[in-house]
Write a protein that holds these residues in place. Structure first.
Motif, PDB file in Angstrom:
ATOM      1  N   ASN A 133       0.804  -1.219   0.000  1.00  0.00           N
ATOM      2  CA  ASN A 133       0.000   0.000   0.000  1.00  0.00           C
ATOM      3  C   ASN A 133       0.839   1.272   0.000  1.00  0.00           C
ATOM      4  O   ASN A 133       0.302   2.354   0.223  1.00  0.00           O
ATOM      5  CB  ASN A 133      -0.923   0.019   1.230  1.00  0.00           C
ATOM      6  CG  ASN A 133      -1.926  -1.107   1.202  1.00  0.00           C
ATOM      7  OD1 ASN A 133      -2.394  -1.505   0.142  1.00  0.00           O
ATOM      8  ND2 ASN A 133      -2.254  -1.627   2.363  1.00  0.00           N
ATOM      9  N   LEU A 134       2.114   1.130  -0.236  1.00  0.00           N
ATOM     10  CA  LEU A 134       3.019   2.269  -0.176  1.00  0.00           C
ATOM     11  C   LEU A 134       3.503   2.686  -1.560  1.00  0.00           C
ATOM     12  O   LEU A 134       3.724   1.851  -2.433  1.00  0.00           O
ATOM     13  CB  LEU A 134       4.247   1.934   0.678  1.00  0.00           C
ATOM     14  CG  LEU A 134       4.004   1.427   2.092  1.00  0.00           C
ATOM     15  CD1 LEU A 134       5.314   1.022   2.734  1.00  0.00           C
ATOM     16  CD2 LEU A 134       3.279   2.485   2.918  1.00  0.00           C
TER      17      LEU A 134
ATOM     18  N   ASP B 254       1.387   6.789   1.769  1.00  0.00           N
ATOM     19  CA  ASP B 254       0.338   5.789   1.981  1.00  0.00           C
ATOM     20  C   ASP B 254      -0.717   5.943   0.893  1.00  0.00           C
ATOM     21  O   ASP B 254      -1.489   6.913   0.891  1.00  0.00           O
ATOM     22  CB  ASP B 254      -0.286   5.975   3.363  1.00  0.00           C
ATOM     23  CG  ASP B 254      -1.311   4.903   3.703  1.00  0.00           C
ATOM     24  OD1 ASP B 254      -1.768   4.167   2.798  1.00  0.00           O
ATOM     25  OD2 ASP B 254      -1.670   4.806   4.891  1.00  0.00           O
TER      26      ASP B 254
ATOM     27  N   VAL C   3       4.224   8.882   5.385  1.00  0.00           N
ATOM     28  CA  VAL C   3       4.150   8.087   6.611  1.00  0.00           C
ATOM     29  C   VAL C   3       5.557   7.738   7.080  1.00  0.00           C
ATOM     30  O   VAL C   3       6.510   7.750   6.297  1.00  0.00           O
ATOM     31  CB  VAL C   3       3.327   6.791   6.406  1.00  0.00           C
ATOM     32  CG1 VAL C   3       1.866   7.113   6.144  1.00  0.00           C
ATOM     33  CG2 VAL C   3       3.887   5.950   5.264  1.00  0.00           C
TER      34      VAL C   3
END
Length: 141
Positions: free
Chosen positions: A27-28, A65, A74
């Motif tokens: 998810n990065l 993110d 993040v």
């Protein structure tokens, strides 16, 4: 904050197209670049405790993110190394820089003229982990 963001945008427009790269890890969205420390003004280098030298480069990583609106930066855990063509390995020590909502990870690397490195950087954040790999040659100006 405006100073570092301005610097980052300047580098994106001033360097060759491959200077800023990104990799998706779970998810990065991980953005990374490397550049000679002399690209920084003395004021910016002083503010972020970066040594300006013809024989020094900066590795910059930002982790975003993708699951959140606006893809906010993040915190993450980074470790890595740079290996030259002779097989010598230099450990990269990243330090976190925060400016408002922006989070950057900076590592410095000494180099010789025309020294090429293969970089491997491990990125980990809340169950997402992966590796960035890229190559860069540095020149003494």
């Amino acid at each position: 904050m405006k100073l570092l963001i301005s610097l980052f945008l300047l580098l994106l427009t001033a360097l060759p197209v491959n200077a800023e790269q990104l990799t998706n890890i779970g998810n990065l969205e991980v953005h990374y670049s490397s550049f000679p420390s002399t690209f920084l003004t003395p004021e910016v280098a002083n503010t972020y405790r970066i040594q300006r030298s013809r024989y020094s480069a900066v590795v910059n990583v930002t982790v975003l993110d993708k699951t959140q609106e606006g893809k906010p930066a993040v915190t993450a855990v980074l470790s890595g190394q740079a290996k030259n063509l002779l097989g010598s390995i230099k450990k990269l020590s990243f330090r976190e820089v925060r400016e408002g909502s922006a989070i950057y990870y900076i590592a410095e690397l000494s180099h010789a003229n025309e020294e090429s490195f293969s970089f491997t950087i491990d990125v980990s954040q809340d169950g997402n982990s992966g590796q960035i790999a890229f190559k860069q040659t540095f020149y003494v100006d």
